[in-house]
Design a protein around this motif. Structure first.
Motif, PDB file in Angstrom:
ATOM      1  N   LEU A  35       0.841  -1.197   0.000  1.00 54.48           N
ATOM      2  CA  LEU A  35       0.000   0.000   0.000  1.00 54.48           C
ATOM      3  C   LEU A  35       0.874   1.244   0.000  1.00 54.48           C
ATOM      4  CD1 LEU A  35      -2.950   0.881   0.031  1.00 54.48           C
ATOM      5  CD2 LEU A  35      -2.860   0.869   2.527  1.00 54.48           C
ATOM      6  N   THR A  36       1.058   1.826  -1.187  1.00 53.99           N
ATOM      7  CA  THR A  36       1.865   3.031  -1.351  1.00 53.99           C
ATOM      8  C   THR A  36       1.116   4.007  -2.244  1.00 53.99           C
ATOM      9  OG1 THR A  36       2.985   2.223  -3.341  1.00 53.99           O
ATOM     10  CG2 THR A  36       3.976   1.637  -1.211  1.00 53.99           C
ATOM     11  N   LEU A 113      -9.116  -1.607   5.695  1.00 50.54           N
ATOM     12  CA  LEU A 113      -8.202  -2.564   5.074  1.00 50.54           C
ATOM     13  C   LEU A 113      -7.354  -3.158   6.193  1.00 50.54           C
ATOM     14  CD1 LEU A 113      -7.032  -0.443   1.996  1.00 50.54           C
ATOM     15  CD2 LEU A 113      -8.900  -2.112   2.098  1.00 50.54           C
ATOM     16  N   VAL A 114      -7.444  -4.448   6.359  1.00 47.95           N
ATOM     17  CA  VAL A 114      -6.802  -5.112   7.503  1.00 47.95           C
ATOM     18  C   VAL A 114      -5.847  -6.197   6.997  1.00 47.95           C
ATOM     19  CG1 VAL A 114      -7.192  -6.468   9.590  1.00 47.95           C
ATOM     20  CG2 VAL A 114      -8.807  -4.661   8.945  1.00 47.95           C
ATOM     21  N   VAL A 115      -4.611  -6.168   7.480  1.00 44.36           N
ATOM     22  CA  VAL A 115      -3.610  -7.176   7.152  1.00 44.36           C
ATOM     23  C   VAL A 115      -3.111  -7.797   8.444  1.00 44.36           C
ATOM     24  CG1 VAL A 115      -1.340  -7.604   6.138  1.00 44.36           C
ATOM     25  CG2 VAL A 115      -2.919  -6.023   5.022  1.00 44.36           C
ATOM     26  N   GLU A 116      -3.308  -9.090   8.587  1.00 43.63           N
ATOM     27  CA  GLU A 116      -2.900  -9.816   9.795  1.00 43.63           C
ATOM     28  C   GLU A 116      -3.473  -9.147  11.045  1.00 43.63           C
ATOM     29  OE1 GLU A 116       1.333 -10.179   9.670  1.00 43.63           O
ATOM     30  OE2 GLU A 116       1.294 -11.598   8.000  1.00 43.63           O
ATOM     31  N   GLU A 117      -4.761  -8.816  10.951  1.00 42.90           N
ATOM     32  CA  GLU A 117      -5.530  -8.252  12.060  1.00 42.90           C
ATOM     33  C   GLU A 117      -5.077  -6.844  12.456  1.00 42.90           C
ATOM     34  OE1 GLU A 117      -5.568 -11.037  15.255  1.00 42.90           O
ATOM     35  OE2 GLU A 117      -6.614 -12.575  14.101  1.00 42.90           O
ATOM     36  N   VAL A 118      -4.328  -6.195  11.598  1.00 39.99           N
ATOM     37  CA  VAL A 118      -3.861  -4.827  11.862  1.00 39.99           C
ATOM     38  C   VAL A 118      -4.443  -3.903  10.790  1.00 39.99           C
ATOM     39  CG1 VAL A 118      -1.861  -3.305  12.025  1.00 39.99           C
ATOM     40  CG2 VAL A 118      -1.741  -5.632  12.946  1.00 39.99           C
ATOM     41  N   LEU A 119      -5.027  -2.787  11.225  1.00 38.42           N
ATOM     42  CA  LEU A 119      -5.558  -1.798  10.292  1.00 38.42           C
ATOM     43  C   LEU A 119      -4.404  -1.112   9.574  1.00 38.42           C
ATOM     44  CD1 LEU A 119      -8.095  -0.180   9.299  1.00 38.42           C
ATOM     45  CD2 LEU A 119      -7.534   1.480  11.094  1.00 38.42           C
ATOM     46  N   LEU A 149      -3.066  -7.192  -0.249  1.00 42.29           N
ATOM     47  CA  LEU A 149      -2.027  -6.564   0.575  1.00 42.29           C
ATOM     48  C   LEU A 149      -1.371  -7.585   1.506  1.00 42.29           C
ATOM     49  CD1 LEU A 149      -3.815  -3.209   1.501  1.00 42.29           C
ATOM     50  CD2 LEU A 149      -2.052  -3.581  -0.235  1.00 42.29           C
ATOM     51  N   GLU A 150      -2.154  -8.555   1.960  1.00 43.37           N
ATOM     52  CA  GLU A 150      -1.578  -9.599   2.813  1.00 43.37           C
ATOM     53  C   GLU A 150      -0.620 -10.468   2.012  1.00 43.37           C
ATOM     54  OE1 GLU A 150      -2.926 -12.593   6.362  1.00 43.37           O
ATOM     55  OE2 GLU A 150      -4.289 -11.116   5.534  1.00 43.37           O
ATOM     56  N   ASP A 155       4.975 -11.840   0.572  1.00 41.65           N
ATOM     57  CA  ASP A 155       6.086 -11.782  -0.381  1.00 41.65           C
ATOM     58  C   ASP A 155       7.284 -11.069   0.234  1.00 41.65           C
ATOM     59  OD1 ASP A 155       4.670 -13.105  -2.304  1.00 41.65           O
ATOM     60  OD2 ASP A 155       4.041 -11.307  -3.378  1.00 41.65           O
ATOM     61  N   ASP A 156       7.025  -9.961   0.929  1.00 37.01           N
ATOM     62  CA  ASP A 156       8.110  -9.222   1.587  1.00 37.01           C
ATOM     63  C   ASP A 156       8.770 -10.076   2.651  1.00 37.01           C
ATOM     64  OD1 ASP A 156       7.608  -7.042   0.018  1.00 37.01           O
ATOM     65  OD2 ASP A 156       6.430  -5.964   1.522  1.00 37.01           O
ATOM     66  N   SER A 157       7.956 -10.800   3.437  1.00 38.38           N
ATOM     67  CA  SER A 157       8.501 -11.647   4.497  1.00 38.38           C
ATOM     68  C   SER A 157       9.342 -12.773   3.911  1.00 38.38           C
ATOM     69  CB  SER A 157       7.361 -12.237   5.340  1.00 38.38           C
ATOM     70  OG  SER A 157       6.627 -11.217   5.979  1.00 38.38           O
ATOM     71  N   ARG A 158       8.841 -13.350   2.803  1.00 38.09           N
ATOM     72  CA  ARG A 158       9.581 -14.439   2.161  1.00 38.09           C
ATOM     73  C   ARG A 158      10.910 -13.931   1.622  1.00 38.09           C
ATOM     74  NH1 ARG A 158       6.001 -15.622  -1.226  1.00 38.09           N
ATOM     75  NH2 ARG A 158       4.903 -17.141   0.041  1.00 38.09           N
ATOM     76  N   THR A 159      10.893 -12.747   1.009  1.00 35.13           N
ATOM     77  CA  THR A 159      12.130 -12.168   0.482  1.00 35.13           C
ATOM     78  C   THR A 159      13.119 -11.897   1.611  1.00 35.13           C
ATOM     79  OG1 THR A 159      10.947 -11.140  -1.358  1.00 35.13           O
ATOM     80  CG2 THR A 159      13.103 -10.220  -0.789  1.00 35.13           C
ATOM     81  N   ALA A 160      12.631 -11.342   2.722  1.00 39.59           N
ATOM     82  CA  ALA A 160      13.506 -11.066   3.865  1.00 39.59           C
ATOM     83  C   ALA A 160      14.089 -12.361   4.425  1.00 39.59           C
ATOM     84  CB  ALA A 160      12.721 -10.329   4.953  1.00 39.59           C
ATOM     85  N   LEU A 161      13.258 -13.426   4.459  1.00 40.18           N
ATOM     86  CA  LEU A 161      13.738 -14.713   4.963  1.00 40.18           C
ATOM     87  C   LEU A 161      14.824 -15.271   4.059  1.00 40.18           C
ATOM     88  CD1 LEU A 161      13.546 -17.098   6.901  1.00 40.18           C
ATOM     89  CD2 LEU A 161      11.671 -17.989   5.500  1.00 40.18           C
ATOM     90  N   MET A 162      14.593 -15.192   2.736  1.00 43.50           N
ATOM     91  CA  MET A 162      15.590 -15.695   1.804  1.00 43.50           C
ATOM     92  C   MET A 162      16.906 -14.941   1.958  1.00 43.50           C
ATOM     93  SD  MET A 162      14.199 -18.115  -0.157  1.00 43.50           S
ATOM     94  CE  MET A 162      14.855 -18.085  -1.808  1.00 43.50           C
ATOM     95  N   GLU A 163      16.819 -13.615   2.111  1.00 41.01           N
ATOM     96  CA  GLU A 163      18.044 -12.822   2.280  1.00 41.01           C
ATOM     97  C   GLU A 163      18.750 -13.187   3.574  1.00 41.01           C
ATOM     98  OE1 GLU A 163      16.632  -8.854   2.026  1.00 41.01           O
ATOM     99  OE2 GLU A 163      16.536  -8.836  -0.179  1.00 41.01           O
TER     100      GLU A 163
END
Length: 371
Positions: A35-36, A113-119, A149-150, A155-163
């Motif tokens: 969300l940008t 708009l809620v992602v992982e229970e966070v507004l 958005l979730e 995707d961001d979490s997966r990329t961070a994990l891979m890095e």
């Protein structure tokens, strides 16, 4: 003779469903970036088309990211309403205060708009009247946007994990290898300075590749070139005790593979296979690396004739047991599975006294895998 006749593609309901799905698919790529301002602007006109309203906006928790349609003068008012929205608030309807009697935006439907229970923001719909049907539609579209958005967050979490996994792998490899490589180079400084200089250049190129900061994937050609540098440095250390055979099909050299997926397997073969060859009669360890073209796949095999390993210990290493003294097996296995699916994990054939063969299969083409 068959004669083609143009017919209608389904009922009007079928065509409406297709239009809705097509419009949603146009909004999805931007939303999958998070969300940008940019993603809101690119997706919003498609979201408004889904709703069929005079105006729509996307906001984060602090203000309006983008507004599409009529009633831009309600932006500041909307930003204030969103800023005052409490956590966990349901969809609400608010009056749009406007002195322009011709304005088509008289009421605003604000759906969270809620992602992982966070507004994380809201979908704002502007219309002359917030009917029950419009509120339901706004809720459905907001739920779909939240889902996209979730996925972006995942995707961001997966990329961070891979890095993080690659950083951990570098840390696992580098201290042992750097110490031994510099020791080997130092041993040639006086006796053979030209070779020492060549080895130092190979060491510099190897570390430059290993510690590069961009790209999850590389070509098999680049990965094997790094492996060759590594083996040159190890042969400087082991001398005639290390024999290497490479059999590489030229057709597979351009295939994309996860960064640092072969070199750890080779280092593991040297550390746990060939260093144990001192107990053999001739004291020589053999290492072979094969890369074959197999229809839609590339198959890479790293094999040594060293001491071998207990299969149960290998299973634990592949499962991520960090107590196993095995360079990166679990890390490489996990990254292969993340990239290509569970069918593409490492296959290890070994037994005490029987050497070890590690088999890597990668598809030549895979969705999401790009250099």
């Amino acid at each position: 003779m068959w004669r083609w006749r143009r017919t209608h593609l389904g009922t009007e309901a079928d065509r409406a469903t297709f239009r809705t799905l097509h419009t949603a698919s146009l909004a999805a790529p931007a939303l999958r970036e998070g969300l940008t301002n940019a993603s809101a602007e690119r997706s919003l006109r498609h979201l408004r088309a889904l709703l069929g309203t005079p105006a729509a906006a996307l906001t984060d928790t602090s203000g309006v990211l983008a507004w599409d349609g009529l009633g831009h003068h309600h932006t500041a008012e909307t930003a204030q309403v969103v800023a005052d929205l409490p956590e966990g608030a349901p969809t609400r309807i608010t009056e749009a205060h406007c002195k322009d009697k011709g304005c088509a935006v008289r009421q605003l439907v604000i759906a969270p708009l809620v992602v992982e229970e966070v507004l994380v923001g809201t979908l704002v719909v502007g219309a002359p009247l917030a009917t029950g049907g419009l509120v339901r539609a706004a809720n459905e579209v907001a739920a779909w946007v939240s889902g996209q958005l979730e996925l972006a967050s995942l995707d961001d979490s997966r990329t961070a994990l891979m890095e993080a996994e690659v950083r951990a792998l570098r840390a696992q490899i580098s201290p042992h290898f750097i110490y031994n490589s510099l020791g080997a180079i130092a041993s040639f400084v006086r006796t053979d300075p030209d070779r020492a200089r060549e080895l130092l250049l190979e060491f510099a190129d190897f570390t430059r590749y290993s510690f590069r900061s961009h790209g999850d994937y590389t070509t098999l050609s680049e990965e094997l070139r790094s492996v060759e540098r590594y083996l040159l440095l190890e042969q400087a250390r082991f001398g005639d005790r290390l024999k290497v055979t490479l059999r590489i099909a030229p057709e597979v050299l351009p295939v994309a593979v996860p960064f640092l997926c072969i070199q750890p397997l080779v280092e593991n073969a040297v550390r746990h296979g060939l260093e144990a060859s001192a107990d053999k009669e001739d004291g020589v360890g053999h290492l072979s690396i094969t890369a074959r073209d197999l229809d839609q796949e590339c198959v890479i095999e790293v094999e040594d004739d060293g001491a071998g390993e207990d299969p149960e210990r290998v299973r634990r290493a592949l499962a991520g047991d960090t107590s196993m003294d095995s360079v990166g097996l679990g890390n490489v296995d996990a990254r292969l599975r993340n990239a290509y699916g569970d069918d593409y994990g490492l296959v290890v054939e070994t037994a005490p006294g029987a050497g070890t063969k590690v088999i890597v299969r990668v598809p030549k083409f895979a969705p999401g895998v790009q250099l």
